[in-house]
Design a protein around this motif. Structure first.
Motif, PDB file in Angstrom:
ATOM      1  N   VAL A 185       0.850  -1.174  -0.219  1.00  0.00           N
ATOM      2  CA  VAL A 185       0.150   0.492   0.324  1.00  0.00           C
ATOM      3  C   VAL A 185       1.068   1.342   0.389  1.00  0.00           C
ATOM      4  N   GLY A 186       0.533   2.139  -0.497  1.00  0.00           N
ATOM      5  CA  GLY A 186       1.235   4.232  -0.504  1.00  0.00           C
ATOM      6  C   GLY A 186       0.409   4.486   0.116  1.00  0.00           C
ATOM      7  N   ILE A 187       1.139   4.886   1.193  1.00  0.00           N
ATOM      8  CA  ILE A 187       0.575   5.478   1.735  1.00  0.00           C
ATOM      9  C   ILE A 187       1.358   7.304   1.720  1.00  0.00           C
ATOM     10  N   GLY A 188       0.592   8.090   1.895  1.00  0.00           N
ATOM     11  CA  GLY A 188       0.278   9.870   1.327  1.00  0.00           C
ATOM     12  C   GLY A 188       1.041  10.224   2.848  1.00  0.00           C
ATOM     13  N   SER A 189      -0.170  11.524   2.286  1.00  0.00           N
ATOM     14  CA  SER A 189      -0.510  12.829   2.938  1.00  0.00           C
ATOM     15  C   SER A 189      -0.520  12.945   4.475  1.00  0.00           C
ATOM     16  N   ASP A 190      -1.557  11.877   4.215  1.00  0.00           N
ATOM     17  CA  ASP A 190      -1.844  11.047   6.079  1.00  0.00           C
ATOM     18  C   ASP A 190      -0.432  10.726   6.667  1.00  0.00           C
ATOM     19  N   LEU A 191       0.984  10.252   6.097  1.00  0.00           N
ATOM     20  CA  LEU A 191       2.418  10.255   7.334  1.00  0.00           C
ATOM     21  C   LEU A 191       2.823  11.554   7.393  1.00  0.00           C
ATOM     22  N   THR A 192       2.701  12.574   6.600  1.00  0.00           N
ATOM     23  CA  THR A 192       3.805  13.709   6.660  1.00  0.00           C
ATOM     24  C   THR A 192       2.664  15.117   6.838  1.00  0.00           C
ATOM     25  N   LYS A 193       1.649  14.861   7.019  1.00  0.00           N
ATOM     26  CA  LYS A 193       0.773  16.734   6.713  1.00  0.00           C
ATOM     27  C   LYS A 193       0.733  17.667   8.586  1.00  0.00           C
ATOM     28  N   GLU A 194       0.939  16.266   9.598  1.00  0.00           N
ATOM     29  CA  GLU A 194       0.678  17.209  10.616  1.00  0.00           C
ATOM     30  C   GLU A 194       2.410  17.399  11.022  1.00  0.00           C
ATOM     31  N   ALA A 195       3.101  16.625  10.539  1.00  0.00           N
ATOM     32  CA  ALA A 195       4.041  17.138  10.667  1.00  0.00           C
ATOM     33  C   ALA A 195       4.287  18.335  10.413  1.00  0.00           C
ATOM     34  N   VAL A 196       4.819  18.498   9.242  1.00  0.00           N
ATOM     35  CA  VAL A 196       5.102  19.984   8.352  1.00  0.00           C
ATOM     36  C   VAL A 196       3.676  20.958   9.018  1.00  0.00           C
ATOM     37  N   ALA A 197       2.669  20.757   9.308  1.00  0.00           N
ATOM     38  CA  ALA A 197       1.811  21.769   9.679  1.00  0.00           C
ATOM     39  C   ALA A 197       2.509  22.000  11.095  1.00  0.00           C
ATOM     40  N   SER A 198       2.821  21.231  11.849  1.00  0.00           N
ATOM     41  CA  SER A 198       3.230  21.223  13.162  1.00  0.00           C
ATOM     42  C   SER A 198       5.060  21.570  13.368  1.00  0.00           C
ATOM     43  N   GLY A 199       5.337  20.984  12.469  1.00  0.00           N
ATOM     44  CA  GLY A 199       6.833  21.338  13.144  1.00  0.00           C
ATOM     45  C   GLY A 199       7.535  19.927  13.314  1.00  0.00           C
ATOM     46  N   ASP A 200       6.652  19.404  14.020  1.00  0.00           N
ATOM     47  CA  ASP A 200       7.070  18.278  14.548  1.00  0.00           C
ATOM     48  C   ASP A 200       7.578  16.694  14.016  1.00  0.00           C
ATOM     49  N   PHE A 201       8.969  16.881  13.469  1.00  0.00           N
ATOM     50  CA  PHE A 201       8.850  15.830  12.312  1.00  0.00           C
ATOM     51  C   PHE A 201       9.382  14.149  12.663  1.00  0.00           C
ATOM     52  N   ASP A 202       9.081  14.346  14.498  1.00  0.00           N
ATOM     53  CA  ASP A 202       9.325  13.465  15.343  1.00  0.00           C
ATOM     54  C   ASP A 202       7.779  12.307  14.816  1.00  0.00           C
ATOM     55  N   ASN A 203       7.290  13.584  14.525  1.00  0.00           N
ATOM     56  CA  ASN A 203       5.447  12.890  14.138  1.00  0.00           C
ATOM     57  C   ASN A 203       5.588  12.062  12.958  1.00  0.00           C
ATOM     58  N   ILE A 204       5.940  11.710  12.503  1.00  0.00           N
ATOM     59  CA  ILE A 204       6.726  10.436  11.353  1.00  0.00           C
ATOM     60  C   ILE A 204       6.821   9.252  11.543  1.00  0.00           C
ATOM     61  N   THR A 205       8.020   9.232  12.471  1.00  0.00           N
ATOM     62  CA  THR A 205       8.157   7.916  12.943  1.00  0.00           C
ATOM     63  C   THR A 205       6.918   7.827  13.850  1.00  0.00           C
ATOM     64  N   ARG A 206       6.235   8.390  14.766  1.00  0.00           N
ATOM     65  CA  ARG A 206       5.301   7.805  15.500  1.00  0.00           C
ATOM     66  C   ARG A 206       4.239   6.952  14.479  1.00  0.00           C
ATOM     67  N   LYS A 207       4.289   8.208  13.679  1.00  0.00           N
ATOM     68  CA  LYS A 207       2.419   7.834  12.535  1.00  0.00           C
ATOM     69  C   LYS A 207       3.336   6.636  11.748  1.00  0.00           C
ATOM     70  N   ALA A 208       4.362   6.450  11.322  1.00  0.00           N
ATOM     71  CA  ALA A 208       5.483   5.589  10.364  1.00  0.00           C
ATOM     72  C   ALA A 208       5.189   3.645  10.816  1.00  0.00           C
ATOM     73  N   LYS A 209       4.984   3.931  12.497  1.00  0.00           N
ATOM     74  CA  LYS A 209       5.326   2.855  13.728  1.00  0.00           C
ATOM     75  C   LYS A 209       3.960   2.511  13.242  1.00  0.00           C
TER      76      LYS A 209
END
Length: 220
Positions: A185-209
């Motif tokens: 499956v391909g995962i797009g903006s759901d993985l990154t949009k919150e991180a970009v909006a907040s500047g908290d890129f660690d959120n991508i790691t949490r979402k990825a997990k």
């Protein structure tokens, strides 16, 4: 053999992070955080300015598997519209190519260099045309136009087709897509949009997990 091994690794990884951003540095950072969270297939879209710079940086960092398999990820290029762009991406280090639609010259170029190519398709006719060109995996795009039941429906007449939905796949329906028989499956903006909006890129790691845990649960 390398192409077959790549396809096998992509299938086993199960989740592809489709990354878009405003700069190579931004998408490299996104990719690093996604890989940290366990997503090992990264698609850098060619809509990113200087996307090949990001692909090159990530390929040099992650495509040197050590004996234990650590520090390894599969880096590819997405939103590839033509053969010229595919060639540039491959030269930069991309190991696979994804397109939003079926472009015959792009498929032929990737076949020439034994690189997996995943063109977008929506209909039985398009998927059949892709198979005739030697495509191993078809990207069902945009996936949000369908329910997961489309995969067994398509594979009724085309059981040999490997299908990867992209667009509209989230934590709430990932299991359904996997159970329906998705190649990955391909995962797009759901993985990154919150991180970009907040500047908290660690959120991508949490979402990825979270995505990888959902994938593992779906495979049980």
């Amino acid at each position: 053999m390398k192409k077959l091994k790549l396809l096998q690794d992509m299938h086993e990884a199960g989740v592809v992070a489709v990354l878009r951003g405003n700069s190579p540095d931004e998408v490299v950072r996104m990719a690093e955080k996604a890989i940290e969270g366990g997503i090992l297939v990264i698609e850098i879209t060619m809509t990113v300015p200087f996307a090949c710079d990001a692909i090159r940086t990530l390929a040099m960092k992650y495509q040197s598997r050590d004996a234990s398999g650590d520090n390894y990820a599969i880096i590819g290029a997405g939103t590839v519209l033509d053969a010229e762009t595919a060639r540039a991406a491959l030269l930069a280090g991309a190991e696979f190519v994804v397109s939003p639609s079926l472009d015959e010259p792009t498929v032929r170029l990737c076949n020439r260099y034994r690189a997996p190519v995943l063109p977008g398709a929506m209909t039985v006719k398009e998927i059949t045309a892709a198979l005739e060109l030697g495509v191993d995996v078809v990207k069902l795009f945009p996936g949000n136009l369908y329910s997961p039941s489309i995969i067994p429906t398509l594979r009724g007449p085309l059981p040999q087709a490997n299908i990867m939905p992209t667009g509209g796949v989230g934590l709430e329906n990932l299991k359904d897509w996997v159970k329906a028989g998705a190649f990955a499956v391909g995962i797009g903006s759901d993985l990154t949009k919150e991180a970009v909006a907040s500047g908290d890129f660690d959120n991508i790691t949490r979402k990825a997990k979270a995505y990888m845990e959902a994938y593992r649960q779906a495979k049980v």
